[in-house]
Write an enzyme that holds these catalytic residues in place. Structure first.
Site, PDB file in Angstrom:
ATOM      1  N   HIS A 121      55.017 -78.295  30.929  1.00 40.07           N
ATOM      2  CA  HIS A 121      53.946 -78.953  30.178  1.00 40.07           C
ATOM      3  C   HIS A 121      54.023 -80.484  30.270  1.00 40.07           C
ATOM      4  O   HIS A 121      55.096 -81.068  30.308  1.00 40.07           O
ATOM      5  CB  HIS A 121      54.011 -78.528  28.716  1.00 40.07           C
ATOM      6  CG  HIS A 121      55.297 -78.926  28.032  1.00 40.07           C
ATOM      7  ND1 HIS A 121      55.462 -80.133  27.408  1.00 40.07           N
ATOM      8  CD2 HIS A 121      56.473 -78.259  27.895  1.00 40.07           C
ATOM      9  CE1 HIS A 121      56.688 -80.218  26.898  1.00 40.07           C
ATOM     10  NE2 HIS A 121      57.316 -79.090  27.180  1.00 40.07           N
ATOM     11  N   ASP A 122      52.856 -81.092  30.345  1.00 39.54           N
ATOM     12  CA  ASP A 122      52.697 -82.552  30.248  1.00 39.54           C
ATOM     13  C   ASP A 122      53.310 -83.330  31.412  1.00 39.54           C
ATOM     14  O   ASP A 122      53.518 -84.535  31.309  1.00 39.54           O
ATOM     15  CB  ASP A 122      53.260 -83.071  28.916  1.00 39.54           C
ATOM     16  CG  ASP A 122      52.538 -82.476  27.721  1.00 39.54           C
ATOM     17  OD1 ASP A 122      51.395 -82.884  27.457  1.00 39.54           O
ATOM     18  OD2 ASP A 122      53.102 -81.573  27.073  1.00 39.54           O
ATOM     19  N   GLY A 139      59.515 -80.615  30.741  1.00 41.92           N
ATOM     20  CA  GLY A 139      58.310 -81.246  30.244  1.00 41.92           C
ATOM     21  C   GLY A 139      58.301 -82.761  30.371  1.00 41.92           C
ATOM     22  O   GLY A 139      59.348 -83.415  30.373  1.00 41.92           O
TER      23      GLY A 139
END
Length: 258
Positions: A121-122, A139
């Site tokens: 994520h991200d 992340g």
């Protein structure tokens, strides 16, 4: 070219499919997926939205792209994934959406993600990168253009990988990797410049000479990072690429691998 969807594929009526797209047997295209023109989605590939996918991407069997974040803080808020043009996602590769409401994981263009790679994520991935088998990003990792990550290597969350860097296979990355650097090991150490990458991308000898000078300062055990940066800032032949290294180091929050 006409779009081709195999009759066994499952395509949500709320997905948007561009022209010239090929969707193979048993592929799954979920709600909120926007597939650009001329993408190829192989059998059993899974795309879950919301995702915005540019043209000419290729998704091989059993990859899972756009699944929800594995971050335990994530509570199901609307988050996104954006993918540029001409990327290749090989078998069992995974890319997850952002953790935070309204935000995105972002992948640029012309990258290659080999089998079993993972982008958490991200993350922010640049252009023309190569992720070898089982390369893994936690992340919030930022990866510059033309980066190569060796097989079975892992990058800690919030690290940055500078442009044209090379990470050797089976490496553990817990700090930032400077642009043009080659790091290797567990824990990783800065070994040299990424000479192969520099030559393949036709960097002139004068630029490579200046980057060698920068590397020498960073590898000098008598200088700490701040002192090495001071020496680099005084370098008469301060090229754009040397300036990029200086700026990268100054912007580091985790420190750099030396």
């Amino acid at each position: 070219m006409q779009t081709s969807i195999h009759p066994t594929a499952i395509v949500s009526p709320k997905a948007q499919i561009g022209s010239g797209v090929e969707i193979g047997p048993y592929a799954y295209i979920g709600e909120g997926v926007k597939v650009g023109d001329f993408c190829v989605i192989h059998p059993h590939a899974v795309l879950k939205g919301p995702i915005e996918i540019g043209p000419e991407n290729e998704f091989y069997s059993f990859c899972v792209i756009g699944e929800r974040s594995q971050d335990l803080k994530y509570q199901g808020e609307p988050t996104y994934l954006k993918i540029g043009t001409g990327n290749v996602f090989r078998e069992f590769s995974t890319v997850h959406r952002s953790t935070f409401r309204g935000q995105s994981t972002e992948i640029g263009s012309f990258n290659v993600f080999l089998a079993y790679t993972h982008v958490a994520h991200d993350c922010r991935i640049g252009n023309r990168c190569v992720f070898s088998n089982n390369a893994t990003l936690a992340g919030h990792v930022i990866v510059g253009d033309y980066v190569t990550i060796g097989g079975l290597s892992a990058v800690h969350q919030f690290c940055r990988i500078g442009k044209h860097a090379m990470i050797g296979g089976c490496s553990k990355i817990v700090q930032d990797v400077i642009p043009f650097g080659l790091v290797d090991g567990n824990p990783a150490r800065l070994r040299s410049l990424n000479f192969v990458g520099l030559k393949r991308n036709h960097f002139p000898e004068e630029t490579i000479k200046t980057l060698k000078f920068a590397l020498k300062q960073l590898l000098d055990e008598g200088l700490n990072t701040a002192q090495a940066v001071e020496v680099l800032e005084k370098q008469a032949e301060n090229t754009q690429d040397l300036a990029a290294i200086i700026e990268f180091i100054k912007g580091s929050e985790r420190g750099i691998i030396r």
